[in-house]
Design an enzyme around this catalytic site. Structure first.
Site, PDB file in Angstrom:
ATOM      1  N   ASP A 194     -40.361 -32.632  35.535  1.00 35.46           N
ATOM      2  CA  ASP A 194     -39.978 -32.802  34.129  1.00 35.46           C
ATOM      3  C   ASP A 194     -38.750 -33.672  33.918  1.00 35.46           C
ATOM      4  OD1 ASP A 194     -42.054 -31.432  32.836  1.00 35.46           O
ATOM      5  OD2 ASP A 194     -41.149 -29.502  33.354  1.00 35.46           O
ATOM      6  N   ASP A 210     -49.828 -33.437  32.141  1.00 32.77           N
ATOM      7  CA  ASP A 210     -48.575 -33.786  31.458  1.00 32.77           C
ATOM      8  C   ASP A 210     -47.748 -34.811  32.253  1.00 32.77           C
ATOM      9  OD1 ASP A 210     -49.575 -31.143  31.369  1.00 32.77           O
ATOM     10  OD2 ASP A 210     -47.831 -30.381  30.319  1.00 32.77           O
TER      11      ASP A 210
HETATM   12  N1  GLY Z   1     -45.263 -30.359  29.345  1.00 38.61           N
HETATM   13  C1  GLY Z   1     -45.349 -29.057  28.879  1.00 38.61           C
HETATM   14  C2  GLY Z   1     -46.225 -28.837  27.724  1.00 38.61           C
HETATM   15  O1  GLY Z   1     -46.974 -29.677  27.270  1.00 38.61           O
HETATM   16  O2  GLY Z   1     -46.184 -27.733  27.226  1.00 38.61           O
END
Ligand code: GLY
Length: 418
Positions: free
Chosen positions: A131, A193
């Site tokens: 992240d 993601d």
């Molecule tokens: N990247 C985390 C979400 O989409 O909740």
């Protein structure tokens, strides 16, 4: 059969038919006319609304060690959470402030953005999850690009190096999560993601970083394209790979309704991510793929262009929407529309994005007069019982990014018409 029994049977059949028929109300947008020009979306008032929402909320958000993350259902004020190394949402609030600066050129937003960005410079060394891209790029990346903060360059380059340390060449992707924090999985896990984090690597490769960063980003995108999608171009959320052989072990989910269901925000990350990868590579296979993902997503949408949080959850119409997915896709489709030469194709994605923004800006989804966010009605992780029908900071981030992109597209059109 008595008249009364017949009537009863008829009523039961009608009821069953009505229930069976209910999903038809969720009109597919595949047949709708996405080519027609949208005249109703008022960009300037959407921007003004965002600014007045910030005028209200920013003076209340004074603790620099925290960032606004969500507003609970029917509440007004942002709930702040610490800017922790493990908190993926830390960069969105400064990112919003950078966009507001870009949209208005008002120095007060720049001053605020700098203040909120620089507090987490130390996070450039995060290697414990993927992240770091979501955290550093909206803050420092936007500061560099929109705020001319060239001194952020080294921070971004270090962040890119940290991210790439999670790359496994046997698999061909960056490992998203640690197994310790996500014990369901013991091997290499990549989530859809992760596509968004690649932007940091592309940026770094162009700005003094190693060219290998770009190669890795491309390889990650190619591996994801190969393994992360069903034949109908919808995405799984989590893929577990064998860390040694790189083979796919499992198709799973964390935030979707079920392992094999279609989680809306996952599809949104894919649309946005592959459009961005095309921008950075010019490789048509990514453009073609982004279009396929978008076409499928548009077919699955309800009439107001804001998806339910998962496309496959039972009793769909009783479920919550996810405005954050709509905002991510609106921003992604605006970018996608700029790459297409064919006018019909271009208009299709541009108009769909405008319909999304129009819906999000309407009183059905807008926070104006109700809460301090730009948007309401997002769903973070219903399957985990959290953040259900709330305002989310990343919904606001991608919404204002979409407004910024739209303003730039419109001003380019104006220049072209001179
Ligand atoms: N990247 C985390 C979400 O989409 O909740």
């Amino acid at each position: 059969m008595t008249k009364c029994t017949k009537l009863l049977l008829f009523s039961i059949c009608s009821l069953l038919f009505a229930c069976h028929d209910a999903p038809k109300k969720i009109k597919s947008n595949s047949e709708s006319n996405t080519h027609e020009t949208i005249a109703t979306f008022d960009l300037e008032s959407a921007i003004d609304n965002c600014e007045s929402q910030l005028e209200t909320s920013v003076p209340k958000l004074t603790d620099l060690t925290k960032h606004p993350r969500l507003i609970e259902t029917n509440e007004k004020e942002w709930k702040e959470v610490p800017n922790g190394r493990l908190v993926w949402t830390s960069g969105f609030y400064p990112g919003i402030l950078w966009y507001m600066y870009d949209l208005t050129k008002d120095e007060k937003w720049k001053t605020e953005a700098i203040k909120r960005t620089e507090v987490f410079e130390d996070y450039k060394t995060i290697t414990e999850h993927h992240d770091i891209g979501f955290m550093m790029f909206p803050a420092f990346g936007n500061g560099y690009k929109l705020g001319d903060k060239k001194e952020y360059k080294d921070i971004l380059l270090t962040s890119a190096k940290s991210l790439v340390s999670r790359y496994n060449p046997k698999v061909g992707t960056i490992k998203s999560w640690s197994n310790k924090m996500h014990p369901r999985w013991q091997q290499h896990i990549t989530i859809i993601d992760n596509m968004l984090n690649l932007e940091l690597l592309f940026w770094a490769a162009k700005n003094g970083g190693d060219s290998e960063l770009k190669d890795i980003a491309i390889k990650h995108a190619e591996t994801t394209m190969k393994n992360h999608f069903r034949d109908d171009y919808t995405s799984w959320h989590v893929i577990e790979y064998d860390s040694i052989t790189g083979s796919v072990l499992n198709h799973h989910t964390k935030q979707g309704y079920a392992d094999d269901s279609r989680w809306s925000r996952g599809q949104a990350w894919g649309i946005y991510g592959f459009s961005m990868v095309y921008r950075e590579t010019g490789d048509k296979k990514f453009l073609d793929f982004a279009q396929k993902l978008s076409d499928r997503y548009l077919e699955l949408l309800p009439e107001d262009y804001v998806p339910y949080w998962d496309f496959d959850v039972p009793n769909l119409e009783k479920e919550e929407r996810d405005a954050s997915a709509a905002a991510v896709v609106a921003s992604g489709l605006l970018e996608l529309s700029t790459f297409l030469e064919d006018t019909t194709q271009k208009q299709k994605y541009y108009n769909a994005a405008l319909k999304m923004l129009s819906s999000l800006s309407s009183e059905n989804y807008s926070g104006v007069g109700k809460a301090n966010s730009f948007l309401l009605h997002s769903t973070g992780a219903k399957s985990l019982g959290s953040e259900i029908d709330v305002a989310l900071i990343y919904a606001d981030y991608y919404y204002i990014e979409a407004l910024d992109r739209l303003k730039k597209i419109k001003s380019q059109k104006e220049v072209a018409q001179l």
